[in-house]
Design an enzyme around this catalytic site. Structure first.
Site: not given
Ligand code: ADP
Ligand code: MG
Length: 287
Positions: A38, A232, A236
């Site tokens: 990850d 983490d 995941d």
């Molecule tokens: P990771 O944990 O691998 O970064 P996520 O699926 O949590 O993947 O998030 C993917 C994308 O969604 C982020 O890169 C961002 O662009 C958007 N995103 C997620 N959470 C937020 C948030 N709280 N505010 C703004 N954008 C978000």
């Molecule tokens: Mg992570």
């Protein structure tokens, strides 16, 4: 495999900070051919900071107030940035996380959207003219988010996370052991590739929705490979369960630690090649 030698092996691993939940996982580790990492919180420290903000003060206030409801590390970075800039937080009338996309909130009667291109496209927000700026952030390994208020584009915020110092060495050691190394992330492809390049990973699976992570692990297994997943986060956990060996980052969430077969203390990535070396030494002694 004799129970005694397995016990010695897991004991040796534990002394180094590699906690196997059972001896069978030491044998499973011996068979690994691929390791999927990850990105956020596993390869990076998971403590991102805002590096760039464009927009007016009202936009920053609405952005930060909206993000206060999110538990995402990106949100923590934005809230910290606004706090440093003495922004007063507003009361949130409605908040919703859109997994893999961003967040939606209602504040002072205004509709706030914060997230990636996909979120903006889904709401038909015109963000034309920002592409070059976004690409520049992403090429630097930053995560760029767009902000819209009541249907209009209002600003951009970019966040950067620091790579763990030992990540490049850990990945090199895995490759030297003949292991294929992958990065798996929900983040943008360009950002993911920039980080991957810094740590020496050439197989990147990006823009993966939280619920798709396990399927991506399964796809590698279907190529006939024994796979370890290292993660983490809460999102995941299904992938940690699906993998032949699930490895949790000790500094990560309780959910990930419970889903995993092995926990590495302090999130030290060098313990992953070390675990494989210990498994090889143990199984060699048995056979
Ligand atoms: P990771 O944990 O691998 O970064 P996520 O699926 O949590 O993947 O998030 C993917 C994308 O969604 C982020 O890169 C961002 O662009 C958007 N995103 C997620 N959470 C937020 C948030 N709280 N505010 C703004 N954008 C978000
Ligand atoms: Mg992570």
């Amino acid at each position: 495999a004799t129970p005694t030698s397995i016990m010695v092996g897991t004991g040796k691993a534990a002394e180094s900070g590699i906690l196997f939940k059972g001896g069978e996982h030491l044998e499973g580790t011996h068979e690994l051919e691929a390791v999927v990492l990850d990105k956020t919180g596993t390869i990076t420290k998971g403590k991102p900071e805002v590096t760039d903000f464009s927009g007016d003060e009202e936009t920053l206030q609405l952005l930060a107030s909206a993000e206060k409801g999110s538990e995402h590390p990106l949100a923590e970075a934005i809230v910290a940035y606004a706090t440093e800039n003495n922004i007063d937080f507003l009361e949130v009338e409605h908040f919703e996380a859109v997994p893999g996309h961003g967040i939606e909130a209602k504040i002072s009667g205004k509709n706030i959207l914060v997230g990636n291109r996909k979120l903006m496209n889904d709401h038909q927000i015109n963000t034309a003219g920002n592409e070059e700026k976004l690409v520049n952030y992403e090429t630097d390994g930053k995560t760029a988010m767009l902000i819209a208020i009541d249907g209009d584009y209002r600003g951009t915020v970019a966040v950067a996370d620091t790579i763990k110092e030992t990540a490049p060495e850990a990945i090199k050691q895995l490759k030297d052991l003949g292991i294929e190394v992958f990065m798996l992330t929900g983040d943008n492809e360009r950002t993911a590739k920039a980080i991957a390049k810094e740590v020496g990973i050439d197989r990147v699976i990006a823009e993966v929705l939280p619920e798709e992570k396990a399927a991506k692990v399964k796809a590698i297994q279907e190529q006939g490979k024994k796979v370890a997943m290292v993660g983490d986060g809460v999102n995941d956990a299904p992938a940690l369960v699906t993998a032949d060996i699930g490895i949790a980052i000790g500094t990560g969430t309780e959910v990930a630690i419970e889903a995993a077969d092995v926990t590495i203390l302090g999130g030290e990535l060098l313990l992953i090649p070390k675990a494989i070396k210990i498994s090889h030494a143990t199984i060699r002694n048995i056979r």
